[in-house]
Write an enzyme that holds these catalytic residues in place. Structure first.
Site, PDB file in Angstrom:
ATOM      1  N   HIS A 308      42.457  32.749  36.891  1.00  0.00           N
ATOM      2  CA  HIS A 308      43.410  33.798  36.516  1.00  0.00           C
ATOM      3  C   HIS A 308      42.817  34.632  35.384  1.00  0.00           C
ATOM      4  O   HIS A 308      41.810  35.307  35.561  1.00  0.00           O
ATOM      5  CB  HIS A 308      44.749  33.164  36.147  1.00  0.00           C
ATOM      6  CG  HIS A 308      45.914  34.110  36.100  1.00  0.00           C
ATOM      7  ND1 HIS A 308      45.850  35.405  36.564  1.00  0.00           N
ATOM      8  CD2 HIS A 308      47.184  33.962  35.628  1.00  0.00           C
ATOM      9  CE1 HIS A 308      47.013  35.995  36.394  1.00  0.00           C
ATOM     10  NE2 HIS A 308      47.846  35.142  35.820  1.00  0.00           N
ATOM     11  N   HIS A 357      40.754  39.570  45.650  1.00  0.00           N
ATOM     12  CA  HIS A 357      42.110  39.480  45.108  1.00  0.00           C
ATOM     13  C   HIS A 357      43.007  38.862  46.165  1.00  0.00           C
ATOM     14  O   HIS A 357      42.828  39.081  47.360  1.00  0.00           O
ATOM     15  CB  HIS A 357      42.639  40.862  44.710  1.00  0.00           C
ATOM     16  CG  HIS A 357      43.879  40.821  43.868  1.00  0.00           C
ATOM     17  ND1 HIS A 357      45.144  40.756  44.418  1.00  0.00           N
ATOM     18  CD2 HIS A 357      44.053  40.813  42.524  1.00  0.00           C
ATOM     19  CE1 HIS A 357      46.032  40.724  43.439  1.00  0.00           C
ATOM     20  NE2 HIS A 357      45.411  40.753  42.288  1.00  0.00           N
ATOM     21  N   ARG A 366      43.367  49.314  38.760  1.00  0.00           N
ATOM     22  CA  ARG A 366      43.126  48.991  37.355  1.00  0.00           C
ATOM     23  C   ARG A 366      41.626  49.010  37.053  1.00  0.00           C
ATOM     24  O   ARG A 366      41.229  49.299  35.908  1.00  0.00           O
ATOM     25  CB  ARG A 366      43.735  47.628  37.024  1.00  0.00           C
ATOM     26  CG  ARG A 366      45.244  47.562  37.234  1.00  0.00           C
ATOM     27  CD  ARG A 366      45.766  46.137  37.068  1.00  0.00           C
ATOM     28  NE  ARG A 366      45.166  45.227  38.032  1.00  0.00           N
ATOM     29  CZ  ARG A 366      45.325  43.904  38.029  1.00  0.00           C
ATOM     30  NH1 ARG A 366      46.067  43.331  37.088  1.00  0.00           N
ATOM     31  NH2 ARG A 366      44.760  43.153  38.948  1.00  0.00           N
ATOM     32  N   ASP A 412      39.335  42.500  36.373  1.00  0.00           N
ATOM     33  CA  ASP A 412      38.425  41.762  35.502  1.00  0.00           C
ATOM     34  C   ASP A 412      36.987  42.244  35.601  1.00  0.00           C
ATOM     35  O   ASP A 412      36.177  41.965  34.712  1.00  0.00           O
ATOM     36  CB  ASP A 412      38.465  40.269  35.858  1.00  0.00           C
ATOM     37  CG  ASP A 412      39.835  39.662  35.643  1.00  0.00           C
ATOM     38  OD1 ASP A 412      40.435  39.934  34.587  1.00  0.00           O
ATOM     39  OD2 ASP A 412      40.311  38.923  36.523  1.00  0.00           O
TER      40      ASP A 412
END
Length: 479
Positions: A308, A357, A366, A412
């Site tokens: 996560h 994802h 994002r 990320d």
């Protein structure tokens, strides 16, 4: 009158319920007529609640038995992927479009939400208003909320001392979760619940806890940063600044574009609908009527997992390893050299961090907004060029590898590079920054959990033996 005389506690509970109902109805009556551009957050929420409560009750009464999803055995044993089984008001994730916050895409947030003077990125306070109310606030409303948060930011006296005395080497996320938990001594909800408050007032006590907790997170996070990586001395807060800019000051960063990055970082990490581990954990724990401090601390423990929130530091580690390997081998950063390194990673049984994802089937918006930020503020940064080249080749490599449904980058994949550019080299702290942002989304939803009276979450589990019997009895499954 005849009959049993009610107890004092029963009478007080009835009076409290009537008073709360009267306050809500009174505010709703006033604000249904006119909500000005300076109306406060709490007053706005009070005006919204009766209609939303009635709408949900009507939906449940009229449509409660309608089927919205079916569950396969693969989903049951595979992490409950894609099962529609939770109400989450603040955001919605579409596999092909990406995240919408209360119906708005990230570019729309950047266009519509108030920003700092001279800045372009939305203020986190403005997003909090949107997540809670579903409405775009005015600058005056955001400024009022900023001032309110600053007024609530003082930590309980025992918390700074506790942070200062954490063992050396304790992970920043362990410290963050523990410090949030330690602030629970100030929980308004816990205190009022212990007094026997009526359930119709739960939302109000939860609201106070949520704002107090959000206000204190920069102080907690910055003190952890200073105690872990320097002498433990934190600059004084500057309450003339917005939430993110003040957080940067507490961390010791004053560059204007770093403040812009922090505003963007908090906003895009705030919410990603309710099924992700940190969001679901907050919702689950909160459904037991644990107060926001207990719920958010649990949420941060989920965020700390390598699958996560911890992934952002793993991405940066992989990129730096790639960069170092190519330099040692005397190879340039190119599509060919990165493709070779990627296959070496995959063939060694490892994954490419920052790609794939559970829901998305395209490039994470994002990621895209961070890429645009880099193009504006650090277009010539060497590591940014590496990230862009990786982006050019990795989807093809992962598609050929054949073990991922989404070969595109997630949030990320970029965030660590931006932080490193500004000299923020403490990689194991990155998830704390993620946590400050994630608190906005999960706590906004927790408010509505209480305002809408959502029940204790209790799904049904089965054993593998039960599944085997089910397969024998229903070889074609249920129709």
């Amino acid at each position: 009158r005849r009959g049993k005389i009610p107890s004092c506690r029963t009478l007080m509970s009835s009076l409290a319920r009537a008073a709360s109902s009267w306050r809500v109805q009174r505010w709703a009556l006033i604000h249904s007529r006119q909500l000005s551009s300076t109306t406060g957050l709490k007053e706005t929420l009070i005006s919204l609640m009766p209609e939303k409560q009635a709408a949900l009750k009507k939906m449940k009464t009229e449509h409660g038995n309608k089927i919205v999803d079916k569950v396969t055995i693969d989903q049951l044993i595979g992490g409950a992927r894609s099962i529609k089984s939770m109400l989450w008001e603040t955001s919605l994730l579409d596999p092909m479009e990406g995240i919408r916050f209360r119906g708005y895409t990230i570019p729309e947030l950047q266009e519509k939400l108030p920003s700092a003077t001279g800045g372009a990125e939305p203020l986190p306070e403005s997003l909090l208003w949107l997540l809670l109310t579903g409405e775009v606030p005015t600058k005056a409303q955001v400024d009022s909320l900023t001032a309110d948060l600053h007024s609530r930011s003082k930590l309980p006296d025992h918390v700074p001392a506790m942070i200062a005395n954490f063992p050396k080497g304790m992970h920043p996320m362990t410290q963050f979760s523990s410090a949030i938990l330690a602030c629970q001594t100030d929980s308004v909800f816990a205190a009022e619940y212990a007094k026997g408050c009526h359930k119709s007032t739960y939302w109000e006590h939860t609201y106070e806890d949520i704002l107090n907790l959000l206000a204190r997170l920069p102080e907690i996070a910055a003190l952890i940063y200073k105690c872990t990586y320097s002498d433990g001395k934190m600059p004084a807060a500057d309450h003339s600044l917005d939430y993110a800019a003040n957080f940067c000051k507490l961390l010791g960063y004053d560059a204007a574009d770093f403040k812009e990055l922090m505003r963007l970082y908090i906003v895009i990490h705030s919410d990603h609908e309710g099924g992700n581990a940190s969001a679901h954990t907050c919702h689950l724990v909160g459904s037991t009527l644990s107060d926001p401090y207990l719920s958010l601390s649990a949420s941060m423990n989920a965020l700390a997992g390598p699958l996560h929130g911890l992934a952002n530091q793993e991405v940066l580690g992989w990129l730096l390893g790639l960069q170092a390997t190519l330099k040692e081998q005397g190879k340039p950063v190119s599509k060919e050299s990165i493709t070779e390194f990627a296959w070496e990673t995959l063939n060694s049984g490892k994954v490419i961090p920052g790609y794939g994802h559970a829901v998305l089937r395209k490039t994470d918006p994002r990621y895209t907004c961070q890429q645009l930020f880099a193009l504006k503020h650090l277009p010539d940064y060497e590591l940014f060029k590496v990230v862009n080249t990786v982006y050019e080749v990795m989807p093809g490599v992962l598609t050929e590898h054949g073990k991922t449904k989404n070969p595109y980058p997630n949030v990320d994949s970029h965030s660590g590079v931006l932080l490193k550019y500004y000299g923020f080299d403490q990689y194991d702290y990155y998830t704390v920054l993620f946590g400050v942002g994630r608190a906005y989304g999960v706590l906004a939803q927790l408010f509505w959990d209480r305002a809408l009276g959502l029940p204790l979450e209790r799904p049904k589990s089965v054993t593998s033996a039960w599944l085997e019997r089910f397969i024998e009895d229903h070889p074609d499954g249920l129709r």
